[in-house]
Write a protein that holds these residues in place. Structure first.
Motif, PDB file in Angstrom:
ATOM      1  N   PHE A 153       0.829  -1.205   0.000  1.00  0.00           N
ATOM      2  CA  PHE A 153       0.000   0.000   0.000  1.00  0.00           C
ATOM      3  C   PHE A 153       0.865   1.257   0.000  1.00  0.00           C
ATOM      4  CE2 PHE A 153      -2.598   3.251   2.146  1.00  0.00           C
ATOM      5  CZ  PHE A 153      -3.663   3.290   1.262  1.00  0.00           C
ATOM      6  N   ILE A 154       1.870   1.288   0.853  1.00  0.00           N
ATOM      7  CA  ILE A 154       2.770   2.445   0.894  1.00  0.00           C
ATOM      8  C   ILE A 154       3.510   2.589  -0.432  1.00  0.00           C
ATOM      9  CG2 ILE A 154       4.844   3.386   2.010  1.00  0.00           C
ATOM     10  CD1 ILE A 154       3.830   2.031   4.606  1.00  0.00           C
ATOM     11  N   ALA A 155       3.942   1.474  -1.007  1.00  0.00           N
ATOM     12  CA  ALA A 155       4.661   1.512  -2.281  1.00  0.00           C
ATOM     13  C   ALA A 155       3.772   2.036  -3.410  1.00  0.00           C
ATOM     14  CB  ALA A 155       5.194   0.128  -2.629  1.00  0.00           C
ATOM     15  N   VAL A 156       2.499   1.639  -3.421  1.00  0.00           N
ATOM     16  CA  VAL A 156       1.589   2.108  -4.474  1.00  0.00           C
ATOM     17  C   VAL A 156       1.350   3.608  -4.355  1.00  0.00           C
ATOM     18  CG1 VAL A 156      -0.831   2.001  -5.224  1.00  0.00           C
ATOM     19  CG2 VAL A 156       0.473  -0.080  -4.933  1.00  0.00           C
ATOM     20  N   ILE A 157       1.218   4.106  -3.148  1.00  0.00           N
ATOM     21  CA  ILE A 157       1.029   5.553  -2.959  1.00  0.00           C
ATOM     22  C   ILE A 157       2.226   6.318  -3.508  1.00  0.00           C
ATOM     23  CG2 ILE A 157       0.891   7.386  -1.222  1.00  0.00           C
ATOM     24  CD1 ILE A 157      -0.832   5.446   0.444  1.00  0.00           C
TER      25      ILE A 157
END
Length: 173
Positions: free
Chosen positions: A7-11
């Motif tokens: 999730f953090i990587a996609v943001i």
């Protein structure tokens, strides 16, 4: 853990790839476009386990900035809640960086392609002919149409967030 890292990587991926794609499209065939294209191709070509191990070797072993693996280097009893959270973020930096850099290329190329298609549209030529500034044409008119396929593509990312980044997790323990 997989969901959090993904999730953090996609943001970060969206926050970095969209401006880079717009820059590459608005400066088509310039040195900036070629540099971004080379960076993207290198990122797409590297396997996760190889790039992750390169980051561990450089930032953990040689420089000592990050731990080589694990979720925490301190226990909750040893430090405050803020210290524990900062330690958690420090441990998550390399896995997130690996995922962002390796997945950035596809999203940036997609943004560039969509932007080039929109910039060749009739309504963009009309906006330029009416005398609107280039910044207003790009950021007000073209970006809105460019973002539609990218937002639609977000729906397909949701299952991937739950399946996680298995190889990345294995590399970083």
């Amino acid at each position: 853990v997989s969901f959090t890292v993904s999730f953090i990587a996609v943001i970060f991926e969206f926050l970095i790839a969209i401006p880079l794609g717009i820059t590459a499209a608005t400066h088509q065939y310039s040195i900036r476009d070629y540099i971004l294209t080379v960076f993207v191709m290198v990122g797409i070509s590297l396997p996760t386990f190889f790039f992750g191990n390169m980051l561990i070797e450089l930032f953990s072993v040689k420089l000592g900035w990050f731990p080589t693996g694990g979720m925490h280097t301190v226990t909750r009893a040893e430090t405050t809640t803020i210290g524990y959270l900062l330690d958690y973020l420090r441990c998550m930096t390399l896995p997130v960086l690996t995922l962002v850099i390796l997945s950035l290329g596809g999203r940036m190329r997609r943004t560039r392609t969509n932007m080039l298609e929109v910039l060749n549209s009739d309504y963009i030529r009309t906006a330029r002919a009416k005398g609107l500034g280039e910044g207003k044409v790009i950021y007000k008119h073209a970006c809105r149409s460019t973002l539609i396929p990218l937002v639609t593509n977000m729906a397909g990312l949701l299952p991937g967030l739950f399946s996680g980044a298995m190889i990345t997790e294995q590399v970083f323990g």
